[in-house]
Structure formats: structure tokens, C-alpha cells
Design a protein around this motif. Structure first.
Motif, PDB file in Angstrom:
ATOM      1  N   MET A  60      20.973  24.550 -25.993  1.00 43.03           N
ATOM      2  CA  MET A  60      21.123  24.508 -24.477  1.00 43.03           C
ATOM      3  C   MET A  60      21.842  23.640 -24.165  1.00 43.03           C
ATOM      4  O   MET A  60      22.486  23.739 -22.377  1.00 43.03           O
ATOM      5  CB  MET A  60      19.364  23.478 -24.125  1.00 43.03           C
ATOM      6  CG  MET A  60      18.376  23.751 -24.450  1.00 43.03           C
ATOM      7  SD  MET A  60      17.543  25.746 -23.026  1.00 43.03           S
ATOM      8  CE  MET A  60      16.882  25.457 -24.104  1.00 43.03           C
ATOM      9  N   THR A  75      16.858  23.943 -19.736  1.00 42.57           N
ATOM     10  CA  THR A  75      16.042  24.034 -20.674  1.00 42.57           C
ATOM     11  C   THR A  75      14.417  24.655 -19.287  1.00 42.57           C
ATOM     12  O   THR A  75      13.594  25.325 -19.883  1.00 42.57           O
ATOM     13  CB  THR A  75      15.574  22.514 -21.057  1.00 42.57           C
ATOM     14  OG1 THR A  75      16.308  22.176 -21.733  1.00 42.57           O
ATOM     15  CG2 THR A  75      13.552  22.888 -21.267  1.00 42.57           C
ATOM     16  N   ASP A  79      12.796  28.277 -20.631  1.00 40.60           N
ATOM     17  CA  ASP A  79      11.307  28.140 -20.675  1.00 40.60           C
ATOM     18  C   ASP A  79      11.335  29.123 -20.365  1.00 40.60           C
ATOM     19  O   ASP A  79      10.161  29.851 -20.465  1.00 40.60           O
ATOM     20  CB  ASP A  79      11.223  26.689 -19.659  1.00 40.60           C
ATOM     21  CG  ASP A  79      10.828  25.426 -21.109  1.00 40.60           C
ATOM     22  OD1 ASP A  79      11.158  26.092 -21.718  1.00 40.60           O
ATOM     23  OD2 ASP A  79      10.775  24.259 -20.055  1.00 40.60           O
ATOM     24  N   ARG A  89      13.443  30.326 -28.836  1.00 39.13           N
ATOM     25  CA  ARG A  89      13.815  29.341 -29.706  1.00 39.13           C
ATOM     26  C   ARG A  89      13.844  29.641 -31.475  1.00 39.13           C
ATOM     27  O   ARG A  89      12.757  30.088 -31.766  1.00 39.13           O
ATOM     28  CB  ARG A  89      13.807  27.849 -29.028  1.00 39.13           C
ATOM     29  CG  ARG A  89      13.572  27.381 -27.386  1.00 39.13           C
ATOM     30  CD  ARG A  89      13.063  26.642 -27.104  1.00 39.13           C
ATOM     31  NE  ARG A  89      13.551  26.134 -25.887  1.00 39.13           N
ATOM     32  CZ  ARG A  89      13.154  26.361 -24.668  1.00 39.13           C
ATOM     33  NH1 ARG A  89      11.593  27.016 -25.026  1.00 39.13           N
ATOM     34  NH2 ARG A  89      13.415  25.914 -23.139  1.00 39.13           N
TER      35      ARG A  89
END
Length: 157
Positions: A60, A75, A79, A89
Motif C-alpha cells: 500500500m 487503502t 478496497d 491482497r
């Protein structure tokens, strides 16, 4: 010096034109990617970064630094991309507590499709208006400016 003279400075005008062109082109090209591929320009940029990185993926922090995003911003973006099936991930093989982001097969296909669209639009809106003889030098000058600016940026925490 007056405010008008300051505003009419040749360097100020040149940089303003660069910013204006970049902002307008980002809007035009970003809209084309959204309309034709269903992803934002920022998501496309992350797909490209991950495509260049290959296996095992990127952290990240690295994604955030590449896009000048905070870790939280990266992040949230990842997402959304994970929910769309573009990335996943995985555990970092060098740090079991760490996580890396990789392209999924759908993310790979989307990157390729969006790149075809993007290249067509770059040729039309970015290079098309320039004299053909100047295009190669122009793109090289932009590479030089980009690398110089990147080197002057502070490292994000």
C-alpha cells in the motif's frame, strides 16, 4: 512590477498552460476510460503500476507513493478495486504480517482494454494537435520533467 506584469510573465504563462492542458486532458481522457471501461483514471493508473510491478505485487505504501496518496487514501482505493474484482491482497512472502496488492485476471484484462482505449485517446487529444516532427522530443521533455519533479518530492510517511 505590477500584478499584471507578474501575471503576464512568460514563465508563469508557460507553466499555467502546462497545468491547464494537463487538467483538461486528464478530464477528457479520464472520462473516456470511465465511459468505455467502467473504472476511474486513478484506478487505471494503479492497474498500470501493478502491471509494471508483476509478481509478487506492491505494498500500500508503494502504491500511495506512486500516486502521491496517503496510505489511507491508497487503502480506500484498493478496497474499491478489490470489491470490483480488479486486485487482491496477498501475504508478503518477505514479511508474513505485510500484505501486497496484485492484479487479478479481471484486473489484467481491464488494464489491457483500458490501455487500448487510452492510447487511442492519447493519440487523438494529446499528440494529435502537435506537429508530427515535434512529438518525440515533446514526450522526452515530459519524461525529463516528470523525473526531475519526482526527485524533488518529499517521501510520504
Amino acid at each position: 512590477m505590477t500584478a499584471k506584469e507578474a501575471a503576464d510573465n512568460e514563465l508563469v504563462l508557460a507553466f499555467g498552460r502546462l497545468q491547464g492542458a494537463a487538467n483538461r486532458l486528464e478530464y477528457i481522457l479520464g472520462r473516456k476510460i470511465e465511459e468505455e471501461c467502467g473504472i476511474s483514471h486513478l484506478m487505471y493508473e494503479v492497474l498500470l503500476i501493478l502491471g509494471r510491478a508483476g509478481e509478487p505485487g506492491l505494498s500500500m505504501r508503494t502504491i500511495g507513493q506512486e500516486q502521491v496518496l496517503t496510505t489511507g487514501g491508497a487503502t480506500r482505493l484498493v478496497d474499491r478495486m478489490e470489491a470490483a474484482g480488479l486486485v487482491r491482497r496477498v501475504t508478503d512472502p518477505d514479511d508474513r504480517r505485510g500484505r501486497l496488492v496484485r492484479l487479478t485476471p479481471q484486473g489484467e484484462e481491464t488494464a489491457v482494454r483500458a490501455s487500448r482505449t487510452h492510447v487511442e485517446n492519447i493519440e487523438r487529444y494529446f499528440l494529435g494537435p502537435l506537429p508530427a516532427a515535434d512529438r518525440k522530443r515533446f514526450t522526452e521533455d515530459l519524461r525529463i520533467l516528470s523525473h526531475s519533479a519526482r526527485g524533488a518530492l518529499p517521501q510520504l510517511p
